[in-house]
Design a protein around this motif. Structure first.
Motif, PDB file in Angstrom:
ATOM      1  N   LEU A   1       0.798  -1.109  -0.054  1.00 53.08           N
ATOM      2  CA  LEU A   1       0.020   0.060  -0.092  1.00 53.08           C
ATOM      3  C   LEU A   1       0.944   1.253   0.073  1.00 53.08           C
ATOM      4  O   LEU A   1       0.501   2.065  -0.759  1.00 53.08           O
ATOM      5  N   LEU A   2       1.871   1.299   0.745  1.00 53.80           N
ATOM      6  CA  LEU A   2       2.783   2.398   0.946  1.00 53.80           C
ATOM      7  C   LEU A   2       3.612   2.552  -0.468  1.00 53.80           C
ATOM      8  O   LEU A   2       3.600   3.681  -0.917  1.00 53.80           O
ATOM      9  N   VAL A   3       3.993   1.699  -0.795  1.00 60.64           N
ATOM     10  CA  VAL A   3       4.917   1.761  -2.213  1.00 60.64           C
ATOM     11  C   VAL A   3       3.940   2.158  -3.346  1.00 60.64           C
ATOM     12  O   VAL A   3       4.276   2.912  -4.100  1.00 60.64           O
ATOM     13  N   ALA A   4       2.623   1.759  -3.337  1.00 59.21           N
ATOM     14  CA  ALA A   4       1.583   2.275  -4.339  1.00 59.21           C
ATOM     15  C   ALA A   4       1.410   3.505  -4.317  1.00 59.21           C
ATOM     16  O   ALA A   4       1.124   4.369  -5.213  1.00 59.21           O
ATOM     17  N   ALA A   5       1.235   3.849  -2.996  1.00 51.74           N
ATOM     18  CA  ALA A   5       0.889   5.438  -2.714  1.00 51.74           C
ATOM     19  C   ALA A   5       1.914   6.513  -3.205  1.00 51.74           C
ATOM     20  O   ALA A   5       1.780   7.229  -3.711  1.00 51.74           O
ATOM     21  N   VAL A   6       3.241   5.908  -2.797  1.00 59.97           N
ATOM     22  CA  VAL A   6       4.466   6.877  -3.172  1.00 59.97           C
ATOM     23  C   VAL A   6       4.452   6.872  -4.645  1.00 59.97           C
ATOM     24  O   VAL A   6       4.751   7.922  -5.310  1.00 59.97           O
ATOM     25  N   VAL A   7       4.347   5.610  -5.513  1.00 55.40           N
ATOM     26  CA  VAL A   7       4.360   5.608  -6.968  1.00 55.40           C
ATOM     27  C   VAL A   7       3.422   6.566  -7.560  1.00 55.40           C
ATOM     28  O   VAL A   7       3.493   7.134  -8.619  1.00 55.40           O
ATOM     29  N   ALA A   8       2.000   6.432  -7.099  1.00 56.72           N
ATOM     30  CA  ALA A   8       1.029   7.061  -7.628  1.00 56.72           C
ATOM     31  C   ALA A   8       1.337   8.808  -7.426  1.00 56.72           C
ATOM     32  O   ALA A   8       0.874   9.436  -8.402  1.00 56.72           O
ATOM     33  N   VAL A   9       1.975   9.135  -6.116  1.00 59.37           N
ATOM     34  CA  VAL A   9       2.029  10.423  -6.224  1.00 59.37           C
ATOM     35  C   VAL A   9       3.151  11.130  -7.039  1.00 59.37           C
ATOM     36  O   VAL A   9       2.885  12.002  -7.677  1.00 59.37           O
ATOM     37  N   LEU A  10       4.149  10.186  -7.252  1.00 58.16           N
ATOM     38  CA  LEU A  10       5.335  10.355  -8.142  1.00 58.16           C
ATOM     39  C   LEU A  10       4.927  10.544  -9.580  1.00 58.16           C
ATOM     40  O   LEU A  10       4.942  11.703 -10.258  1.00 58.16           O
ATOM     41  N   GLY A  11       3.949   9.678  -9.877  1.00 56.97           N
ATOM     42  CA  GLY A  11       3.327   9.751 -11.263  1.00 56.97           C
ATOM     43  C   GLY A  11       2.573  10.917 -11.496  1.00 56.97           C
ATOM     44  O   GLY A  11       2.617  11.687 -12.659  1.00 56.97           O
ATOM     45  N   PHE A  12       1.615  11.332 -10.452  1.00 61.62           N
ATOM     46  CA  PHE A  12       0.859  12.527 -10.506  1.00 61.62           C
ATOM     47  C   PHE A  12       1.852  13.776 -10.703  1.00 61.62           C
ATOM     48  O   PHE A  12       1.420  14.761 -11.745  1.00 61.62           O
ATOM     49  N   PHE A  13       2.831  13.833 -10.020  1.00 60.39           N
ATOM     50  CA  PHE A  13       3.510  15.305 -10.219  1.00 60.39           C
ATOM     51  C   PHE A  13       4.330  15.153 -11.589  1.00 60.39           C
ATOM     52  O   PHE A  13       4.451  16.222 -12.230  1.00 60.39           O
ATOM     53  N   GLN A  14       4.739  13.897 -12.077  1.00 59.37           N
ATOM     54  CA  GLN A  14       5.290  14.092 -13.182  1.00 59.37           C
ATOM     55  C   GLN A  14       4.572  14.623 -14.486  1.00 59.37           C
ATOM     56  O   GLN A  14       4.638  15.225 -15.338  1.00 59.37           O
ATOM     57  N   MET A  15       3.287  13.800 -14.305  1.00 63.09           N
ATOM     58  CA  MET A  15       2.314  14.114 -15.165  1.00 63.09           C
ATOM     59  C   MET A  15       1.687  15.751 -15.278  1.00 63.09           C
ATOM     60  O   MET A  15       1.799  16.586 -16.142  1.00 63.09           O
ATOM     61  N   ARG A  16       1.669  16.326 -13.787  1.00 59.28           N
ATOM     62  CA  ARG A  16       1.629  17.705 -14.055  1.00 59.28           C
ATOM     63  C   ARG A  16       2.795  18.500 -14.344  1.00 59.28           C
ATOM     64  O   ARG A  16       2.506  19.615 -15.029  1.00 59.28           O
ATOM     65  N   GLY A  17       3.725  17.913 -13.950  1.00 62.72           N
ATOM     66  CA  GLY A  17       5.183  18.654 -14.816  1.00 62.72           C
ATOM     67  C   GLY A  17       4.818  18.920 -16.214  1.00 62.72           C
ATOM     68  O   GLY A  17       5.482  19.642 -17.020  1.00 62.72           O
ATOM     69  N   ILE A  18       4.452  17.697 -16.948  1.00 63.64           N
ATOM     70  CA  ILE A  18       4.489  17.677 -18.391  1.00 63.64           C
ATOM     71  C   ILE A  18       3.405  18.640 -18.752  1.00 63.64           C
ATOM     72  O   ILE A  18       3.554  19.331 -19.714  1.00 63.64           O
ATOM     73  N   ARG A  19       2.312  18.555 -18.277  1.00 64.76           N
ATOM     74  CA  ARG A  19       1.182  19.538 -18.650  1.00 64.76           C
ATOM     75  C   ARG A  19       1.609  20.906 -18.478  1.00 64.76           C
ATOM     76  O   ARG A  19       1.303  21.751 -19.232  1.00 64.76           O
ATOM     77  N   THR A  20       2.511  21.331 -17.248  1.00 67.10           N
ATOM     78  CA  THR A  20       2.959  22.707 -17.130  1.00 67.10           C
ATOM     79  C   THR A  20       3.952  23.105 -18.323  1.00 67.10           C
ATOM     80  O   THR A  20       3.818  24.416 -18.778  1.00 67.10           O
ATOM     81  N   ILE A  21       4.659  22.067 -18.630  1.00 70.03           N
ATOM     82  CA  ILE A  21       5.719  22.517 -19.774  1.00 70.03           C
ATOM     83  C   ILE A  21       4.928  22.943 -21.033  1.00 70.03           C
ATOM     84  O   ILE A  21       5.097  23.821 -21.816  1.00 70.03           O
ATOM     85  N   LEU A  22       3.885  21.987 -21.418  1.00 70.61           N
ATOM     86  CA  LEU A  22       3.135  22.169 -22.598  1.00 70.61           C
ATOM     87  C   LEU A  22       2.297  23.289 -22.782  1.00 70.61           C
ATOM     88  O   LEU A  22       2.034  23.782 -23.690  1.00 70.61           O
ATOM     89  N   ALA A  23       1.531  23.646 -21.479  1.00 67.44           N
ATOM     90  CA  ALA A  23       0.787  24.725 -21.390  1.00 67.44           C
ATOM     91  C   ALA A  23       1.345  25.967 -21.216  1.00 67.44           C
ATOM     92  O   ALA A  23       0.566  27.140 -21.123  1.00 67.44           O
ATOM     93  N   GLU A  24       2.909  26.097 -20.930  1.00 70.43           N
ATOM     94  CA  GLU A  24       3.410  27.481 -20.584  1.00 70.43           C
ATOM     95  C   GLU A  24       3.226  28.192 -21.504  1.00 70.43           C
ATOM     96  O   GLU A  24       3.405  28.326 -22.731  1.00 70.43           O
ATOM     97  N   GLY A  25       2.875  29.580 -21.170  1.00 70.45           N
ATOM     98  CA  GLY A  25       2.991  30.796 -21.951  1.00 70.45           C
ATOM     99  C   GLY A  25       1.662  30.886 -23.135  1.00 70.45           C
ATOM    100  O   GLY A  25       1.459  31.702 -23.765  1.00 70.45           O
ATOM    101  N   GLN A  26       0.678  29.802 -22.658  1.00 73.45           N
ATOM    102  CA  GLN A  26      -0.504  30.019 -23.604  1.00 73.45           C
ATOM    103  C   GLN A  26      -1.673  30.705 -23.030  1.00 73.45           C
ATOM    104  O   GLN A  26      -1.846  30.324 -21.976  1.00 73.45           O
ATOM    105  N   ASP A  27      -2.015  31.591 -23.864  1.00 69.90           N
ATOM    106  CA  ASP A  27      -3.094  32.332 -23.172  1.00 69.90           C
ATOM    107  C   ASP A  27      -4.445  31.716 -23.073  1.00 69.90           C
ATOM    108  O   ASP A  27      -5.357  31.932 -22.036  1.00 69.90           O
ATOM    109  N   GLU A  28      -4.869  30.891 -23.774  1.00 68.81           N
ATOM    110  CA  GLU A  28      -6.254  29.980 -23.906  1.00 68.81           C
ATOM    111  C   GLU A  28      -6.109  28.769 -23.318  1.00 68.81           C
ATOM    112  O   GLU A  28      -5.180  28.144 -23.540  1.00 68.81           O
ATOM    113  N   GLU A  29      -7.164  28.572 -22.576  1.00 65.91           N
ATOM    114  CA  GLU A  29      -7.339  26.829 -21.933  1.00 65.91           C
ATOM    115  C   GLU A  29      -7.193  26.142 -23.137  1.00 65.91           C
ATOM    116  O   GLU A  29      -8.298  26.314 -24.319  1.00 65.91           O
TER     117      GLU A  29
END
Length: 297
Positions: free
Chosen positions: A102-130
């Motif tokens: 359970l603990l390992v799955a929780a850590v992996v899930a959190v890391l995956g979430f922040f990785q995906m959020r980091g990817i979206r941040t890069i691709l959406a950077e500087g764009q005025d429209e949603e």
């Protein structure tokens, strides 16, 4: 480009995966017994696999590639959905084993979430429209700026340099100027049109609007625009910025689609620029063995 959030998440994933892998290799038998009499050889194999996963993360970190970072996040998700059902198997795991899973799955899930959020941040950077995302690559070429620009601005000839294209032609005249249209056909027989929005020789910049409104447009995008810019670099070499700005048809997870598209884009664009560099330098493509270094802009 803001890459720190993605790099931080990937680094944390690298450290966690490596530590888990080493622990399983060194103390696999003891950990297996504590978790529920799991075979020591299985734990060792699992540890080796985690070290291999860590090596993949290190490779992606060294050359930061958005698409491969998304694949790592997908593998993290696969780990979570594959291991959590083990908690429901009667008699398989001890209480300590269930807690570890359970603990390992929780850590992996959190890391995956922040990785995906980091990817979206890069691709959406500087764009005025949603819903608008941008991918920009920067390549470092040995060709002289004017020589390389002369090849790039010959828009109708791009199929000569791209193995992914079967044909290309310029409509609306032989000169690439605003209003002219480049038509490209890929190896699968799909065609699309790109309208020249601007062509600026002094700044060595061209902007193209893809006619995504066409019924036979082959990509799942509602809007797409792209451009090339060549600037002088040290010792007479060149820096080439190539960018695409898109609005995916599927708005909610459109950034995932673009992230996946960057895998072939990042791979193929290096070969295209290398072939253009050879043409601009008056050499054969086979003699230009070194592909241009690619980064993000």
């Amino acid at each position: 480009m803001t890459t720190r959030p993605l790099r931080t998440a990937l680094t944390a994933n690298l450290v966690f995966s490596t530590l888990c892998g080493v622990a399983l290799i060194v103390s696999g038998r003891e950990i297996g017994v504590a978790m529920g009499a799991l075979p020591g050889w299985f734990m060792t194999v699992l540890g080796v696999g985690l070290l291999g996963f860590g090596a993949l993360i290190a490779f992606v970190l060294a050359r930061l590639r958005i698409g491969w970072a998304l694949i790592i996040s997908g593998l993290d998700l696969l780990w979570v959905v594959s291991t959590l059902p083990l908690l429901a198997v009667p008699g398989l795991l001890t209480a300590d084993g269930r807690l570890i899973v359970l603990l390992v799955a929780a850590v992996v899930a959190v890391l995956g979430f922040f990785q995906m959020r980091g990817i979206r941040t890069i691709l959406a950077e500087g764009q005025d429209e949603e819903g608008i995302y941008r991918h920009c690559v920067r390549l470092y070429s040995r060709a002289k700026p004017d020589a390389l620009w002369a090849v790039i601005r010959d828009l109708g000839s791009i199929s000569r340099y791209s193995t992914g294209l079967k044909a290309s032609r310029l409509e609306g005249g032989s000169v690439a100027e605003p209003g002219a249209v480049r038509v490209c056909t890929n190896q699968q027989g799909q065609s699309w049109a790109e309208e020249v929005v601007s062509m600026d020789d002094p700044s060595r910049t061209v902007v193209l609007r893809f006619r995504a409104e066409a019924e036979d447009f082959p990509f799942p995008l509602d809007e797409m625009i792209g451009g090339w810019t060549v600037t002088p670099a040290a010792n007479g070499t060149s820096t080439v910025d190539i960018w695409w700005s898109v609005r995916p048809t599927r708005r909610r997870l459109g950034w995932v689609l673009l992230a996946l598209m960057t895998i072939p884009l990042d791979r193929d664009i290096r070969h295209i620029v290398a072939a253009m560099e050879a043409e601009g330098s008056g050499k054969s493509a086979g003699s230009m063995m070194r592909l241009p270094v690619l980064g993000y802009c």
